[in-house]
Design a protein around this motif. Structure first.
Motif, PDB file in Angstrom:
ATOM      1  N   ILE A  82       0.809  -1.221   0.000  1.00 31.48           N
ATOM      2  CA  ILE A  82       0.000   0.000   0.000  1.00 31.48           C
ATOM      3  C   ILE A  82       0.842   1.271   0.000  1.00 31.48           C
ATOM      4  CG2 ILE A  82      -1.946  -1.133   1.139  1.00 31.48           C
ATOM      5  CD1 ILE A  82      -1.183   0.461   3.671  1.00 31.48           C
ATOM      6  N   ALA A  83       2.148   1.150   0.118  1.00 33.54           N
ATOM      7  CA  ALA A  83       3.016   2.337   0.161  1.00 33.54           C
ATOM      8  C   ALA A  83       2.823   3.252  -1.054  1.00 33.54           C
ATOM      9  CB  ALA A  83       4.476   1.926   0.313  1.00 33.54           C
ATOM     10  N   PRO A  84       2.701   2.717  -2.272  1.00 30.53           N
ATOM     11  CA  PRO A  84       2.514   3.638  -3.409  1.00 30.53           C
ATOM     12  C   PRO A  84       1.237   4.475  -3.310  1.00 30.53           C
ATOM     13  CG  PRO A  84       3.181   1.473  -4.197  1.00 30.53           C
ATOM     14  CD  PRO A  84       2.907   1.345  -2.733  1.00 30.53           C
ATOM     15  N   ILE A  85       0.129   3.869  -2.926  1.00 32.57           N
ATOM     16  CA  ILE A  85      -1.107   4.642  -2.836  1.00 32.57           C
ATOM     17  C   ILE A  85      -1.033   5.612  -1.660  1.00 32.57           C
ATOM     18  CG2 ILE A  85      -2.433   2.982  -1.473  1.00 32.57           C
ATOM     19  CD1 ILE A  85      -3.816   5.243  -4.230  1.00 32.57           C
ATOM     20  N   VAL A  87      -0.593  11.192   0.169  1.00 31.18           N
ATOM     21  CA  VAL A  87       0.192  12.237   0.837  1.00 31.18           C
ATOM     22  C   VAL A  87       0.534  13.344  -0.158  1.00 31.18           C
ATOM     23  CG1 VAL A  87       2.439  12.723   1.910  1.00 31.18           C
ATOM     24  CG2 VAL A  87       1.106  10.752   2.657  1.00 31.18           C
ATOM     25  N   LEU A  88       0.885  12.969  -1.385  1.00 31.46           N
ATOM     26  CA  LEU A  88       1.188  13.958  -2.421  1.00 31.46           C
ATOM     27  C   LEU A  88      -0.037  14.808  -2.737  1.00 31.46           C
ATOM     28  CD1 LEU A  88       3.199  15.096  -4.522  1.00 31.46           C
ATOM     29  CD2 LEU A  88       2.334  13.367  -6.096  1.00 31.46           C
ATOM     30  N   ILE A  89      -1.184  14.168  -2.904  1.00 27.39           N
ATOM     31  CA  ILE A  89      -2.421  14.913  -3.180  1.00 27.39           C
ATOM     32  C   ILE A  89      -2.725  15.861  -2.021  1.00 27.39           C
ATOM     33  CG2 ILE A  89      -4.930  14.692  -3.409  1.00 27.39           C
ATOM     34  CD1 ILE A  89      -4.396  12.104  -4.996  1.00 27.39           C
ATOM     35  N   TRP A 122      -7.135   6.317   1.899  1.00 24.44           N
ATOM     36  CA  TRP A 122      -7.693   7.654   1.709  1.00 24.44           C
ATOM     37  C   TRP A 122      -8.129   8.291   3.021  1.00 24.44           C
ATOM     38  CZ3 TRP A 122      -7.233  10.173  -2.779  1.00 24.44           C
ATOM     39  CH2 TRP A 122      -6.879   9.407  -3.891  1.00 24.44           C
ATOM     40  N   TYR A 123      -8.184   7.533   4.097  1.00 24.22           N
ATOM     41  CA  TYR A 123      -8.678   8.054   5.375  1.00 24.22           C
ATOM     42  C   TYR A 123      -7.925   9.309   5.842  1.00 24.22           C
ATOM     43  CZ  TYR A 123     -11.434   3.755   5.975  1.00 24.22           C
ATOM     44  OH  TYR A 123     -12.327   2.728   5.831  1.00 24.22           O
TER      45      TYR A 123
END
Length: 159
Positions: free
Chosen positions: A39-42, A47-49, A92-93
């Motif tokens: 899940i690190a990529p998502i 975090v980027l968003i 997304w939380y």
């Protein structure tokens, strides 16, 4: 504060598990590590968003668009954001929590999470297996359901 308590409980659980079942504890840590890698990529994208939203968008403007003042525009943004979002929901939380602090309504959160049931990358596969008509009708029902869920939560918020 809740997160810190949860983290302490998890750490204490692992310590107890290591004490009584060292092999199982080791296996549990390995699985947790593999899940984190998966899940690190998502999480990085979220975090980027979040960083981009905080850098480029004025929090007051965002709160205005996603609050009661946002009207139909807020509902459209939440619907399309849910449809376009990918990855595990729990990733997304943190972003949703941050947006909620800035004024995001619970009804839009419900709409966002429900709309995630529409999976754009999987639509061609769904068409292949189930046909175009089924795929279109199902996704229209999902979108209607997402809107209804948001409206139900909105109604509950107002009571």
């Amino acid at each position: 504060m809740r997160g810190k308590w949860f983290l302490l409980i998890v750490i204490a659980s692992y310590i107890a598990l290591f004490f009584f079942y060292p092999q199982k504890a080791s296996l549990a840590l390995q699985e947790s590590f593999y899940l984190l890698i998966k899940i690190a990529p998502i999480l990085a994208v979220v975090v980027l968003i979040n960083a981009l939203i905080n850098f480029f968008i004025d929090p007051k403007t965002l709160a205005k668009h996603l609050s009661r003042e946002g009207g139909i525009k807020a509902w459209i943004i939440a619907l399309f954001a849910g449809i376009l979002s990918h990855g595990p929901m729990y990733a997304w939380y943190p972003l949703i929590e941050d947006l909620k602090k800035k004024g995001l309504r619970d009804s839009l959160i419900a709409l966002f999470f429900y709309a995630r049931a529409v999976k754009l990358p999987l639509l061609p596969l769904m068409v292949h297996y189930f046909g175009l008509t089924f795929t279109i009708v199902l996704n229209i029902y999902i979108i209607i359901g997402a809107l209804l869920q948001g409206m139900i939560v909105e109604k509950m918020e107002n009571e």
